[in-house]
Design an enzyme around this catalytic site. Structure first.
Site, PDB file in Angstrom:
ATOM      1  N   LEU B  43       0.823  -1.210   0.000  1.00  0.00           N
ATOM      2  CA  LEU B  43       0.000   0.000   0.000  1.00  0.00           C
ATOM      3  C   LEU B  43       0.851   1.251   0.000  1.00  0.00           C
ATOM      4  O   LEU B  43       0.586   2.201  -0.745  1.00  0.00           O
ATOM      5  CB  LEU B  43      -0.910   0.006   1.232  1.00  0.00           C
ATOM      6  CG  LEU B  43      -2.130  -0.862   1.122  1.00  0.00           C
ATOM      7  CD1 LEU B  43      -2.947  -0.772   2.394  1.00  0.00           C
ATOM      8  CD2 LEU B  43      -2.983  -0.431  -0.066  1.00  0.00           C
ATOM      9  N   ARG B 330      -6.006  -3.465  21.274  1.00  0.00           N
ATOM     10  CA  ARG B 330      -5.362  -4.766  21.074  1.00  0.00           C
ATOM     11  C   ARG B 330      -4.423  -5.182  22.191  1.00  0.00           C
ATOM     12  O   ARG B 330      -4.428  -6.327  22.624  1.00  0.00           O
ATOM     13  CB  ARG B 330      -4.585  -4.732  19.770  1.00  0.00           C
ATOM     14  CG  ARG B 330      -5.523  -4.645  18.613  1.00  0.00           C
ATOM     15  CD  ARG B 330      -4.781  -4.577  17.313  1.00  0.00           C
ATOM     16  NE  ARG B 330      -5.780  -4.582  16.255  1.00  0.00           N
ATOM     17  CZ  ARG B 330      -5.495  -4.430  14.975  1.00  0.00           C
ATOM     18  NH1 ARG B 330      -4.252  -4.242  14.600  1.00  0.00           N
ATOM     19  NH2 ARG B 330      -6.450  -4.456  14.080  1.00  0.00           N
ATOM     20  N   LEU B 441      -3.492   0.618   7.327  1.00  0.00           N
ATOM     21  CA  LEU B 441      -3.842   0.869   5.930  1.00  0.00           C
ATOM     22  C   LEU B 441      -3.929   2.371   5.714  1.00  0.00           C
ATOM     23  O   LEU B 441      -3.447   2.919   4.720  1.00  0.00           O
ATOM     24  CB  LEU B 441      -5.181   0.207   5.603  1.00  0.00           C
ATOM     25  CG  LEU B 441      -5.233  -1.310   5.834  1.00  0.00           C
ATOM     26  CD1 LEU B 441      -6.595  -1.868   5.433  1.00  0.00           C
ATOM     27  CD2 LEU B 441      -4.148  -2.017   5.052  1.00  0.00           C
TER      28      LEU B 441
END
Ligand SMILES: Cc1cc2nc3c(=O)[nH]c(=O)nc-3n(C[C@H](O)[C@H](O)[C@H](O)COP(=O)(O)OP(=O)(O)OC[C@H]3O[C@@H](n4cnc5c(N)ncnc54)[C@H](O)[C@@H]3O)c2cc1C
Lengths: 247, 636
Positions: B43, B330, B441
């Site tokens: 990306l 997380r 991303l």
């Protein structure tokens, strides 16, 4: 579990190749196909022998690297799955397994089970895009797209470019691959300005790369790990004819 | 070495706009006189290469994959964040900025994060214009969902394949430029060294993986977009080919490596099943929108999940973090899972697992709704485990997933080597000590589409555009690469490359994984050199260097990991605090939460390479928080 592997070994595109037999022992049924080959390869490396070359990376069926024809079927017996998503529990203990690369004139062999699929990239370079430079876009929600169209475009866009469709086709056609991209963009309003130019350029490149023609056997759809529908081929043909007639 | 972050002055919300005006520009007619090398076409690299070519630069892009479309970015599942506030639920650029700084446990640079939040909205516009088929509502507008660490729905997604669709978007833009002849794409080429001329990055050395040929490439600037290093742990959710080689070799040439110990262990992965496993599979975090995490209250409970009554289940995330519940960030969710298993409450045959249960959401929303949201993830789970998650809860366990650390870069994304830029997961810039879901991303595309194309111009405008060719520095670097290759082939030992990689990975997971302490880190720092020594005496790399040789490729990467792992442990040992993904057992609150030490450790730690066998030197970039006041990070 134990298996007998018959593996296609070929040093490079200019050397002759042959099937070579290797035992695969003490394999867990939960191992993936790639993990099974890794066990065989570690054994070969430790003996100083050349391990089997193959391509695989993400190991979850999305990068499109793995390219093995197993017992005559691209990606093997699993439906809607790539080689790396195949588990050894899908085979019988003691089975003989035949492993070859994806074969096609347009995919020159690199080594053993690895082929060069850059012909696919060239098809995309010929028109598999929307010409919009970075920074030139309007607000994303200013282009409403009916959910059904978006979903159908998505179904086509799922193609991972692995080439199973080509390897599974007796003509070595790349119609499903090309059609998936053509159809994705043709479904979307953003894809309209270049719609007919795109299909002509992509189909011509596909032909020039040495892929064969479609004779409606649908093997491509049967082996596609993303189960992309052959209906897109019809859509591409319709657009192609329209483009040619209106020119 | 001097660390100058080059953060522009002025109010946070104006810095980027002001900086864009202040940067020098390269005249359109001159752009084609500059050659830029972009290594990596995920990306970050794919979007950067395409955008630089659109601007008119001469771009040479490289990847070790056979096609740019195969980069590891393709595997991202869950989504991408953007402060669009389409759902009208209170989101804003400032809130995304705030959430990301807090999510990173106050160890990132405010100015970078704010810029990231600003350009996030442009990313979505750009991707939609490219034809990326994001999920939509019946009215035809874009749909959003929520991810960990946020209380708004700002995540855009394309079923469970967001990374694939975004990468194919960037790949299509890149392909267009390749077709136009503005990008020269080099596939199957691995960068094995950086070439520095008079202190500036001026090229790279690559090995053609098909022919073994070692080649020199010269350019006016080099961009690394080579991804993260989670595979240092051997088993991780990353693709097998991910590695630290490009970054580490640039480090040896003078680029500082920042915060290498900041690694993210993702809470929802399928537990390990055997000794020959090659990787761990991620189950997207988005599942925590509708799945509830629990363990039995009784240790070693032999009953099946369905037979355990409600009162005997511990929904520990909901209990400990009532306001975020199953959507706790997380690091916190992973540590809680580990804690439950350490206390003997784990489930599954290995007892290293917790349940992620969809029973309640299936009865609330129906099986069809759940299948529409997560169908492909459920299929993937069933294919791997042979269990049906519509009927029995999933079993999950944390696994190495993402690396926040990376090459140090300034506000312009330039490393400590002038002319060497680093973007995407390969740099250290935006996520501090913990990354929030759906923001990698976002960062990769922000760097590639909207930040680097501006900042690299400011560098190029200051150097001459005279054509550049490979010189003696290139030749010297190429001969070092050739020597290392020959050395690896000549060892002729008894152990496979994988066996060393596995050994290192297990050591790292144990001593520098989810929980660390001084003693175990010191042990690791002693044990790693021993493994390294054995590697250089006893590794078996069959075949020759003049052909495709995958063992040789892996051996080079593992050789770098055997040095880099030590740097990670040193960094973890240096940081006497717990923050985000870096949890030092000595530094925790009474209820087991991470205890930061802002007085002494509110800095980014950038390590300088000082030569083979020498200890690396630490440089500190102080972190200043003017807009999000330093606070204890609470999700309770
Ligand atoms: C399973 C999974 C799911 C994820 N889901 C999400 C998500 O939902 N949302 C989110 O925001 N993030 C997610 N992430 C994280 C995110 O996908 C990555 O951080 C991001 O895609 C990295 O992009 P990149 O461009 O920096 O690197 P990559 O995509 O890893 O690309 C690296 C490129 O560098 C090349 N390369 C590397 N080394 C060399 C070398 N030496 N020489 C030549 N080329 C080289 C490779 O060929 C490749 O082209 C996920 C990650 C994983 C593992």
């Amino acid at each position: 579990m134990n298996f007998t592997l018959h593996v296609w070994r070929q040093k490079n595109v200019d050397s002759p190749g042959q099937m070579v037999i290797y035992p695969a022992r003490d394999i867990s049924p939960d191992s993936s196909f790639i993990e099974m080959i890794d066990v065989v390869n570690s054994g070969l490396a430790e003996k100083g022998e050349d391990p089997i070359a193959y391509e695989a990376d993400c190991l979850e069926g999305i990068c499109g690297c793995c390219s093995m024809t197993i017992n005559g079927i691209p990606h093997g017996p699993g439906r809607g799955a790539t080689t790396c998503q195949l588990h050894m529990r899908s085979f019988q203990d003691g089975e003989h397994i035949y492993i070859e690369p994806f074969r096609s004139a347009a995919f020159p062999l690199v080594k053993d089970l690895m082929v060069d699929r850059s012909s696919f990239d060239r098809i995309i370079q010929a028109g598999g895009f929307i010409s919009v430079n970075t920074g030139g876009a309007q607000d994303a929600n200013s282009i409403p797209i009916p959910k059904d169209d978006a979903d159908l475009a998505f179904d086509a866009a799922q193609c991972i470019g692995c080439g199973a469709c080509v390897a599974g086709c007796k003509n070595g056609a790349a119609m499903l691959f090309t059609a998936a991209k053509v159809a994705q963009l043709a479904r979307l309003p953003q894809g309209q300005p270049e719609r007919y130019r795109r299909v002509v350029h992509m189909v011509e490149t596909m032909d020039n790369e040495g892929f064969g023609s479609c004779t409606n056997q649908y093997e491509c759809e049967a082996v596609c790990p993303k189960e992309i529908s052959v209906r897109y081929i019809a859509e591409m043909n319709r657009d192609y004819i329209k483009a040619k007639l209106c020119k | 070495m001097e660390l100058d972050s080059k953060i522009p002055s002025g109010p946070i919300a104006d810095k980027w706009t002001k900086h864009r005006f202040e940067m020098k520009l390269v005249n359109p007619a001159n752009k084609r006189k500059y050659d830029v090398i972009v290594v990596g076409t995920g990306l970050a690299g794919g979007s950067a290469a395409a955008t630089l070519a659109e601007l008119g630069y001469n771009v040479h892009a490289f990847c070790f994959h056979g096609s740019p479309r195969r980069a590891h970015s393709i595997a991202a599942q869950g989504g991408i964040n953007a402060a669009k506030n389409y759902p009208n639920d209170g989101d804003s650029i400032h809130r995304l900025f705030y959430d990301t700084v807090k999510g990173g446990d106050f160890r990132s640079r405010e100015a970078n994060v704010h810029r990231l939040a600003e350009v996030s909205v442009n990313i979505i516009d750009q991707c939609v214009a490219q034809g990326v088929p994001f999920a939509r509502e019946y009215g035809g507008l874009l749909d959003n969902r929520s991810f960990g660490g946020a209380q708004v729905s700002r995540t855009f997604y394309a079923r469970g394949q967001t990374g694939q669709q975004l990468l194919l978007g960037a790949y299509s833009a890149l392909s267009r430029q390749i077709g136009l002849g503005k990008v020269r794409m080099h596939v199957f080429k691995e960068m094995l060294d950086l070439v520095v001329v008079d202190g500036h990055a001026k090229g790279i050395i690559t090995r053609d993986l098909r022919t073994g040929k070692i080649e020199s490439h010269a350019a006016h600037a080099v961009v690394l977009a080579t991804g993260g290093y989670s595979t240092v742990f051997f088993l991780s959710t990353n693709a097998k080919g991910c590695n630290v080689t490009a970054g580490y070799r640039a480090h040896r040439r003078g680029a500082a490596f920042a915060n290498p110990c900041y690694t993210q262990i993702h809470p929802t992965c399928i537990p390990q099943h055997g000794d020959h496993q090659a990787k761990l599979t991620l189950m997207s975090e988005s599942l925590r929108n509708d799945g509830r995490v629990w363990v039995p209250k009784k240790p070693n409970d032999p009953r099946r999940a369905r037979d355990i009554p409600e009162a005997e289940r511990d929904y520990y995330l909901e209990r400990k973090y009532p306001s975020f519940g199953n959507l706790a960030p997380r690091d916190i969710a992973s540590r809680s899972a580990k804690e439950a298993c350490d206390n003997g409450l784990g489930v599954g045959s290995s007892k290293r697992g917790v349940y992620l249960d969809f029973r309640d959401s299936i009865s609330r929303l129906g099986k069809d709704a759940i299948s529409a949201r997560y169908g492909n993830l459920f299929d993937m789970y069933q294919r791997i485990t042979d269990e049906n998650p519509y009927e029995v809860p999933m079993r999950i366990y944390p696994a190495p997933h993402y690396t926040m650390g990376g090459l140090w870069v300034d506000y312009n994304l330039m490393s400590t080597i002038p002319g060497l830029f680093v973007i995407g997961e390969a740099n250290f810039s935006d996520h501090g000590a913990n990354r929030l879901g759906a923001s990698a991303l976002m960062q990769g595309l922000a760097d590639g589409y909207f930040v680097l194309p501006y900042t690299i111009g400011d560098y190029l405008a200051r150097i001459p555009s005279t054509p550049i060719t490979a010189g003696s520095e290139h030749a010297a670097a190429a001969s070092e690469v050739t020597k290392q290759t020959e050395k690896l082939l000549s060892i002729d030992g008894k152990r496979s490359v994988d066996s060393f990689h596995r050994e290192l990975g297990m050591l790292m997971l144990d001593k520098c994984g989810m929980a660390r302490n001084e003693q175990r880190l010191k042990e690791a720092i002693e044990q790693i050199p021993a493994i390294r020594e054995e590697f250089w005496e006893n590794v078996s790399v069959p075949g020759s260097g003049a052909e495709l040789n995958q063992q040789l490729e892996k051996a080079g990467r593992v050789a770098d990991y055997l040095e880099f792992a030590e740097l990670m442990c040193r960094d973890a040992l240096m940081r006497n605090e717990s923050c985000g993904g870096h949890f030092r057992e000595e530094y925790q609150t009474a209820d087991g939460e991470a205890l930061r030490d802002d007085e002494n450790y509110c800095f980014a730690g950038a390590w300088e390479y000082t030569g083979k066998g020498n200890s690396p030197k630490l440089h500190r970039e102080p972190l200043v928080f003017e807009n999000v006041p330093l606070a204890i990070r609470s999700y309770k």
